[in-house]
Design a protein around this motif. Structure first.
Motif, PDB file in Angstrom:
ATOM      1  N   ARG A  84       0.824  -1.216   0.000  1.00 31.44           N
ATOM      2  CA  ARG A  84       0.000   0.000   0.000  1.00 31.44           C
ATOM      3  C   ARG A  84       0.863   1.274   0.000  1.00 31.44           C
ATOM      4  O   ARG A  84       0.448   2.305   0.515  1.00 31.44           O
ATOM      5  CB  ARG A  84      -0.962  -0.013   1.207  1.00 31.44           C
ATOM      6  CG  ARG A  84      -1.812  -1.288   1.294  1.00 31.44           C
ATOM      7  CD  ARG A  84      -3.243  -1.049   1.640  1.00 31.44           C
ATOM      8  NE  ARG A  84      -3.488  -0.589   2.979  1.00 31.44           N
ATOM      9  CZ  ARG A  84      -3.790  -1.370   4.049  1.00 31.44           C
ATOM     10  NH1 ARG A  84      -3.852  -2.692   3.917  1.00 31.44           N
ATOM     11  NH2 ARG A  84      -4.046  -0.834   5.210  1.00 31.44           N
ATOM     12  N   TYR A  97      -5.974   6.913   8.609  1.00 27.43           N
ATOM     13  CA  TYR A  97      -6.086   5.479   8.309  1.00 27.43           C
ATOM     14  C   TYR A  97      -7.548   5.101   8.055  1.00 27.43           C
ATOM     15  O   TYR A  97      -7.868   4.430   7.069  1.00 27.43           O
ATOM     16  CB  TYR A  97      -5.497   4.693   9.495  1.00 27.43           C
ATOM     17  CG  TYR A  97      -5.664   3.200   9.392  1.00 27.43           C
ATOM     18  CD1 TYR A  97      -4.770   2.426   8.658  1.00 27.43           C
ATOM     19  CD2 TYR A  97      -6.727   2.564  10.022  1.00 27.43           C
ATOM     20  CE1 TYR A  97      -4.928   1.048   8.564  1.00 27.43           C
ATOM     21  CE2 TYR A  97      -6.895   1.190   9.929  1.00 27.43           C
ATOM     22  CZ  TYR A  97      -6.000   0.439   9.204  1.00 27.43           C
ATOM     23  OH  TYR A  97      -6.170  -0.918   9.113  1.00 27.43           O
ATOM     24  N   TYR A 147      -7.937 -10.764   4.476  1.00 28.02           N
ATOM     25  CA  TYR A 147      -7.910 -10.010   3.224  1.00 28.02           C
ATOM     26  C   TYR A 147      -8.673 -10.758   2.129  1.00 28.02           C
ATOM     27  O   TYR A 147      -8.413 -10.584   0.952  1.00 28.02           O
ATOM     28  CB  TYR A 147      -6.470  -9.746   2.781  1.00 28.02           C
ATOM     29  CG  TYR A 147      -5.694  -8.876   3.754  1.00 28.02           C
ATOM     30  CD1 TYR A 147      -6.079  -7.554   3.991  1.00 28.02           C
ATOM     31  CD2 TYR A 147      -4.579  -9.373   4.430  1.00 28.02           C
ATOM     32  CE1 TYR A 147      -5.368  -6.752   4.875  1.00 28.02           C
ATOM     33  CE2 TYR A 147      -3.866  -8.584   5.316  1.00 28.02           C
ATOM     34  CZ  TYR A 147      -4.269  -7.274   5.536  1.00 28.02           C
ATOM     35  OH  TYR A 147      -3.565  -6.481   6.411  1.00 28.02           O
ATOM     36  N   HIS A 180     -12.632  -8.427   9.313  1.00 27.58           N
ATOM     37  CA  HIS A 180     -11.520  -7.458   9.333  1.00 27.58           C
ATOM     38  C   HIS A 180     -11.990  -6.106   8.795  1.00 27.58           C
ATOM     39  O   HIS A 180     -11.526  -5.055   9.209  1.00 27.58           O
ATOM     40  CB  HIS A 180     -10.377  -8.024   8.488  1.00 27.58           C
ATOM     41  CG  HIS A 180      -9.078  -7.266   8.596  1.00 27.58           C
ATOM     42  ND1 HIS A 180      -8.051  -7.456   7.712  1.00 27.58           N
ATOM     43  CD2 HIS A 180      -8.633  -6.336   9.479  1.00 27.58           C
ATOM     44  CE1 HIS A 180      -7.031  -6.672   8.046  1.00 27.58           C
ATOM     45  NE2 HIS A 180      -7.363  -5.975   9.118  1.00 27.58           N
ATOM     46  N   GLU A 248      -7.805   0.629  19.084  1.00 24.85           N
ATOM     47  CA  GLU A 248      -6.653   1.089  18.304  1.00 24.85           C
ATOM     48  C   GLU A 248      -6.752   2.599  18.102  1.00 24.85           C
ATOM     49  O   GLU A 248      -5.809   3.337  18.359  1.00 24.85           O
ATOM     50  CB  GLU A 248      -6.583   0.373  16.942  1.00 24.85           C
ATOM     51  CG  GLU A 248      -5.418   0.892  16.081  1.00 24.85           C
ATOM     52  CD  GLU A 248      -5.254   0.207  14.734  1.00 24.85           C
ATOM     53  OE1 GLU A 248      -6.045  -0.704  14.421  1.00 24.85           O
ATOM     54  OE2 GLU A 248      -4.336   0.580  13.988  1.00 24.85           O
ATOM     55  N   SER A 324      -0.687  -0.463   8.186  1.00 24.70           N
ATOM     56  CA  SER A 324      -0.330   0.336   9.361  1.00 24.70           C
ATOM     57  C   SER A 324       0.977  -0.072  10.022  1.00 24.70           C
ATOM     58  O   SER A 324       1.425   0.592  10.961  1.00 24.70           O
ATOM     59  CB  SER A 324      -1.455   0.258  10.394  1.00 24.70           C
ATOM     60  OG  SER A 324      -1.675  -1.077  10.773  1.00 24.70           O
TER      61      SER A 324
END
Ligand code: IZC
Ligand code: ZN
Length: 407
Positions: A84, A97, A147, A180, A248, A324
């Motif tokens: 990314r 983010y 993913y 996710h 987070e 991240s």
């Protein structure tokens, strides 16, 4: 007769036990000067003074160096397609983010790259990642899916984890992270995606025995604490051990849900408040802290000292992922943990070995240099533990021993 004796260890430094070290005990590290470690059939069979070491077929002279357990990376997103780096420019311009994700990038960009990659391509890449891990001293690693976001694509990722585990020395512990991110096609129908995760994906993963843990990303704009409860409850009922990405970016109550359901660990915990910390401490949830992510997202660092004061056990992991924390360097995460969380070298060592092993349910076989555990060790380019947290940025590994073999 032993297979291998590692002699002339200047200092052997290791936590001890088959479970996590909590609170002030996290700093209890045994150090033995002038030590030796004996190995038979890939298992440690002697730990003690060099002068009492039994005979072995082969000798490895550690040259007076420091030896620790092999590092355990308890939180990685190891299997994915693409990278990314194209998002760096946006990030530098201040796009967050979560805003990158909202725009269909971030995790969703990695989902597209992972879906379009073949299992063979993903396998080859992940093998490359494990080679890098091993060179950096990591001998056991968690590996998440997440993913794919469809049954077929999640299974593809988890089958890759299984294949890679069998093809190279680093032991991989698989975690299903089907929740996710919400695929954009379910924006108006979140409940249906949650139903698919619980009623289709989890049973399919369980049937093939492809994951030990179930994880979820509980965060603003991703999944709510209620959705977290639904998914983790379904996972628990189907025999999975539990983890959760919580606190987070925002502290929403996900850590309390993890505690309520008896999760083994909760991850990130940057914004955890006193109530979250109290709930996790009470339920013995291991805090898996990810300081390289704080660094890369330019976020605050998790309140680690408050967590230890509350009696929690802490692990430190890389969070290796294409968004991240695009770094596999657990040594760097350890340095950040020491300097930014103010963990002592001993507490940090435990965080990246025994407590990390406990966070992935491997404390019975890994995470310390003790008789009966796997012979996974690192010989470092120093004779002092503190040096590991001081000479940051370089790979400080001299040699790695995995299952009794010098790799
Ligand atoms: O790909 O962005 N935080 N999940 C939750 C991640 C980071 C991985 C990613
Ligand atoms: Zn993660």
């Amino acid at each position: 007769m032993l297979d291998l004796i590692i002699t002339n260890i200047g200092t052997l430094a290791t936590p001890e036990g088959k479970g996590p070290k909590r609170g002030i005990e996290q700093g209890d590290v045994r150090t033995i000067p002038n030590a030796a470690v004996g190995i038979r059939d890939g298992i440690i069979s002697y730990v003690g003074p060099m002068s009492d070491a039994p005979a072995a077929r082969e000798t490895l002279d550690a040259g007076g160096r420091l030896v620790t357990p092999g590092l355990v990376d308890s939180h990685t997103h190891l299997v994915f397609g693409g990278w990314r780096h194209h998002e760096l420019d946006m990030k530098l311009k201040g796009v967050s983010y979560l805003d990158i994700l909202k725009g269909g990038g971030g995790i969703l960009s990695s989902v597209r790259s992972t879906r379009s990659a073949s299992a063979e391509e993903l396998t080859e890449r992940a093998i490359g990642f494990t080679k890098e891990q091993l060179a950096l001293g990591v001998t056991t690693s968690e590996a998440k899916s997440g993913y794919g976001l469809t049954s077929e694509d999640e299974l593809k990722q988890l089958r890759v984890v299984r294949a890679v585990d069998a093809m190279q020395p680093v032991d991989l512990v698989p975690t299903f992270l089907g929740a996710h991110a919400l695929p954009q096609t379910y924006k108006e129908n979140r409940g249906e995606f949650i139903r698919i995760v619980c009623e289709e994906m989890l049973p399919a993963v369980a049937e093939e025995g492809l994951a030990e843990f179930c994880d979820i990303f509980c965060e603003t704009g991703v999944f709510t604490p209620e959705e977290t409860r639904t998914v983790l409850s379904a996972a628990k009922a189907q025999g999975f051990k539990l983890k959760a990405h919580t606190d987070e970016i925002d502290c929403l109550g996900g850590a309390q849900v993890a505690a309520e359901l008896g999760a083994v660990s909760a991850e990130h915990l940057i914004t955890s408040d006193a109530a979250a910390i109290a709930a996790m401490a009470e339920a013995n949830v291991i805090g898996v802290l990810l300081p390289a992510t704080s660094f890369y997202l330019d976020k605050p660092y998790a309140p680690a000292r408050a967590m230890l004061d509350a009696g929690m056990a802490l692990a430190v992991a890389s969070d290796f992922n294409p968004g991240s924390s695009p770094s596999l360097n657990l040594q760097l995460a350890m340095t950040l943990a020491c300097l930014k969380y103010r963990l002592t070298p001993e507490e940090t060592l435990t965080a990246a070995t025994l407590n990390a092993a406990a966070a992935i349910d491997r404390a019975d076989v890994a995470g310390s240099v003790e008789v009966g555990k796997k012979a996974d060790l690192v010989i470092w380019e120093t004779d002092a533990l503190s040096y590991l947290f001081y000479r940051f940025g370089s790979n400080l590994v001299h040699r790695v021993v995995k299952n009794g073999v010098v790799v």
